[in-house]
Scaffold this motif. Sequence first.
Motif, PDB file in Angstrom:
ATOM      1  N   GLU A  11       0.835  -1.218   0.000  1.00 39.62           N
ATOM      2  CA  GLU A  11       0.000   0.000   0.000  1.00 39.62           C
ATOM      3  C   GLU A  11       0.865   1.262   0.000  1.00 39.62           C
ATOM      4  O   GLU A  11       0.493   2.278  -0.589  1.00 39.62           O
ATOM      5  CB  GLU A  11      -0.940  -0.033   1.210  1.00 39.62           C
ATOM      6  CG  GLU A  11      -2.073  -1.039   0.994  1.00 39.62           C
ATOM      7  CD  GLU A  11      -2.576  -1.703   2.266  1.00 39.62           C
ATOM      8  OE1 GLU A  11      -2.286  -1.169   3.358  1.00 39.62           O
ATOM      9  OE2 GLU A  11      -3.232  -2.755   2.175  1.00 39.62           O
TER      10      GLU A  11
ATOM     11  N   TYR B 104       3.558   1.577  -1.596  1.00 39.15           N
ATOM     12  CA  TYR B 104       4.031   1.738  -2.974  1.00 39.15           C
ATOM     13  C   TYR B 104       2.919   2.254  -3.890  1.00 39.15           C
ATOM     14  O   TYR B 104       3.133   3.079  -4.745  1.00 39.15           O
ATOM     15  CB  TYR B 104       4.523   0.391  -3.550  1.00 39.15           C
ATOM     16  CG  TYR B 104       5.771  -0.166  -2.928  1.00 39.15           C
ATOM     17  CD1 TYR B 104       6.638   0.624  -2.190  1.00 39.15           C
ATOM     18  CD2 TYR B 104       6.094  -1.507  -3.088  1.00 39.15           C
ATOM     19  CE1 TYR B 104       7.785   0.098  -1.622  1.00 39.15           C
ATOM     20  CE2 TYR B 104       7.247  -2.043  -2.516  1.00 39.15           C
ATOM     21  CZ  TYR B 104       8.077  -1.232  -1.791  1.00 39.15           C
ATOM     22  OH  TYR B 104       9.208  -1.757  -1.235  1.00 39.15           O
ATOM     23  N   ARG B 105       1.708   1.699  -3.714  1.00 40.47           N
ATOM     24  CA  ARG B 105       0.635   1.937  -4.684  1.00 40.47           C
ATOM     25  C   ARG B 105      -0.310   3.072  -4.303  1.00 40.47           C
ATOM     26  O   ARG B 105      -1.286   3.321  -4.977  1.00 40.47           O
ATOM     27  CB  ARG B 105      -0.182   0.661  -4.899  1.00 40.47           C
ATOM     28  CG  ARG B 105       0.532  -0.425  -5.668  1.00 40.47           C
ATOM     29  CD  ARG B 105       0.746  -0.046  -7.131  1.00 40.47           C
ATOM     30  NE  ARG B 105       1.841   0.906  -7.329  1.00 40.47           N
ATOM     31  CZ  ARG B 105       3.098   0.582  -7.524  1.00 40.47           C
ATOM     32  NH1 ARG B 105       3.430  -0.675  -7.569  1.00 40.47           N
ATOM     33  NH2 ARG B 105       4.040   1.507  -7.686  1.00 40.47           N
ATOM     34  N   GLU B 106       0.000   3.760  -3.210  1.00 39.88           N
ATOM     35  CA  GLU B 106      -0.830   4.889  -2.787  1.00 39.88           C
ATOM     36  C   GLU B 106       0.079   6.072  -2.473  1.00 39.88           C
ATOM     37  O   GLU B 106       1.257   5.890  -2.159  1.00 39.88           O
ATOM     38  CB  GLU B 106      -1.648   4.495  -1.551  1.00 39.88           C
ATOM     39  CG  GLU B 106      -2.696   3.421  -1.874  1.00 39.88           C
ATOM     40  CD  GLU B 106      -3.322   2.791  -0.642  1.00 39.88           C
ATOM     41  OE1 GLU B 106      -2.892   3.111   0.489  1.00 39.88           O
ATOM     42  OE2 GLU B 106      -4.243   1.971  -0.815  1.00 39.88           O
TER      43      GLU B 106
END
Lengths: 70, 439
Positions: A49, A51-53
Motif C-alpha cells: 500500500e 508503494y501503490r498509494e
Amino acid sequence: MKKMMFIFFIALLSLASCVQVKPYQKAHLNQEDMKLSTRKVETFDNSIESYREGSSGATGGKTGGGCGCN
Amino acid sequence: MAKPAVDADVIKMIPMKKSILLLLLLVSATAYSQDYPVKVLDEKEVDFLFNYYEQDGNHSPVTGGIGSEKLDCMTPLTIVTVPFDTLNTISVSVGLDYYTSASCDRIDRFITSASSQYLSAASSRDTRTHFDATYSRKNIEATNDKGIMVGFSNEFDVNSFSTGLHYTLSSKDENRQLGLKATAFYDVWKLIYPGEFRNGDEYRYGNDETDYDKDSRLTSTFTATWSQVLTRNLQFLITTDVVYQNGILNSPFHRVYFNDGYTVLNPDTNWMLVAKTMRPEKLPRTRLKIPIGLRLNYYLADRVSLRLYYRYYFDDFDIRSHTFSIEVPVKVNSWLSVYPLWRYYEQTAAKYFAPFGEHALTTSWEPAEEFYTSDYDLSRLINRKYGGGFRISPVYGIHKWKFKNNSLVFKTIEGRYAIYRRSDGLRAESVSINFGFVF
C-alpha cells in the motif's frame, strides 16, 4: 471532518480514566486477535500500500527507504 | 485393633483425593489455557514468512502514465527474536524481494539496438535484499523498554541504510503505554534516466557502478504512539508520524509527456510518441508527511472481536487521504481463528500530477510548471481491498521436535489473502503466509 476527529479523540481520552482494568481482567484483551500491533502477515500489505498509494505511515511499520517508497 | 484399619482407609483415600484434585487441576488448566493463551517469556521465536503479489493496470509512470503496469513480486522474509534473559532481546529480519516488472522493461523503450544491451533485460527484473536488527532492553520493573535498530537494503539502483531509537513507557498496571521512536533512512540512488536521454553526453548508461551519477535522499521520521485499555473488552492505539524527506523524491526513469499538440492513438505502436515532448519526472527535493492513525480493538462477543483502523494523512504535495479498515476475527475453536477484512482508501491528487500529455508547455516548448509527474500513485484515486485470513495456533503447538537439551515447536500458521481494486483500473492480489516456530 477535522473537528469531528478532534471531538472523537477527546471523547476517547476522557473515557480513559473511567475504568481501571486489573491484570486478571484482561483475558479478552490478551488474545492474539485483540493485540494492537499489526499482524506479521500484514507487514506485506502495508508495504504494498505504501508503494501503490500516495500516502503511507501510522501503521507501526517502515516509513521510508528503498525504491518505490514515497 | 480398629486404629490401623482407619489408618489404612486414610492411606487409601489420600491418593484418591490427590488424583481427583490433579484431574480437576488439569481440566481447569486445559480450559484456562484454551481461553487465555499462555506466553512463555523466554521463548526464542523464528518466523518464516512469504508473500506473493501481482498487479496489472494501464497507467505506468515509466511510459508517462500509459502502458502496462504488470508486475509480479515474491518476498520471502525470516524474523528471528532471541531474548537473552527477561530484560534483553535481539530481533533480526532478513528478506528478499524478487520482482519482474513490465513497465521497468520500458526504461529503454525507444533506444537503438546498440544501447539496448544495457538496461532492457536487466531492468525487467530485480532483486532487493534487506536486513534489519533491533536490540531492546527493559528495566527491571518492565515499565520501560528502550532500544536501537539498524538496517540495510540493496537493489540495482538503490542502496538504503537506516538507524533508529525507540523508547516505550508503560504504566504499572499496563493499561497505558507511551511510545516514542526516531528513525532515519539514507538512500543512495543511481540516476537511471529513460533510454531517450542516455544517448547523449548529458546522461550515462551501462551496468557498472561508475556508469551512473548518484543522488541521495534522507528520510527522518519521528513516531509517537499512545495506547490505552478502556474496558476489559476495549482498547485503542493512536499513532502519529512526522516524516520529513530531503533529497531525490522523483524516480528518474519515470517519463512525463507534455501537451504539444501531437496525438498518440496507440502508445504501444505509434511512433509519434518518439516525437512527443517528454521529460523525466521532476518533483521537489523536500516533502513533509503527517499521518495520524487510530486503531480500536473491541471484544464484541464470545469468539468474535472487531479490529478497526482509521488514518488521516496530509502532506505538502497537497495529498489528503482517508483510510478505513475493518477485520472481524472469529475464533472457530481453541486452535483456529478466521477473519474477513475490508479496507477503503481515498486520496486527493498531488498538485504536480497530470495525466499523459496534459502537462502544459510554454511558447518556447519548455515545461510551464517547475514540477511535474504522471505517476498515478499520486493521482486522485480510491483503492478498495477485500480479503480474509486465518490463524492456526493450537495451545501446545502443531508439532514438537525434541532434541537432547532443547525442543522445537511448530507453533503457528497464519495466512492472508487480499484483492485490490483501484479506481484507475489497477488490479492486484496478494497472498501471505507465516510459519511460526519457538524453541
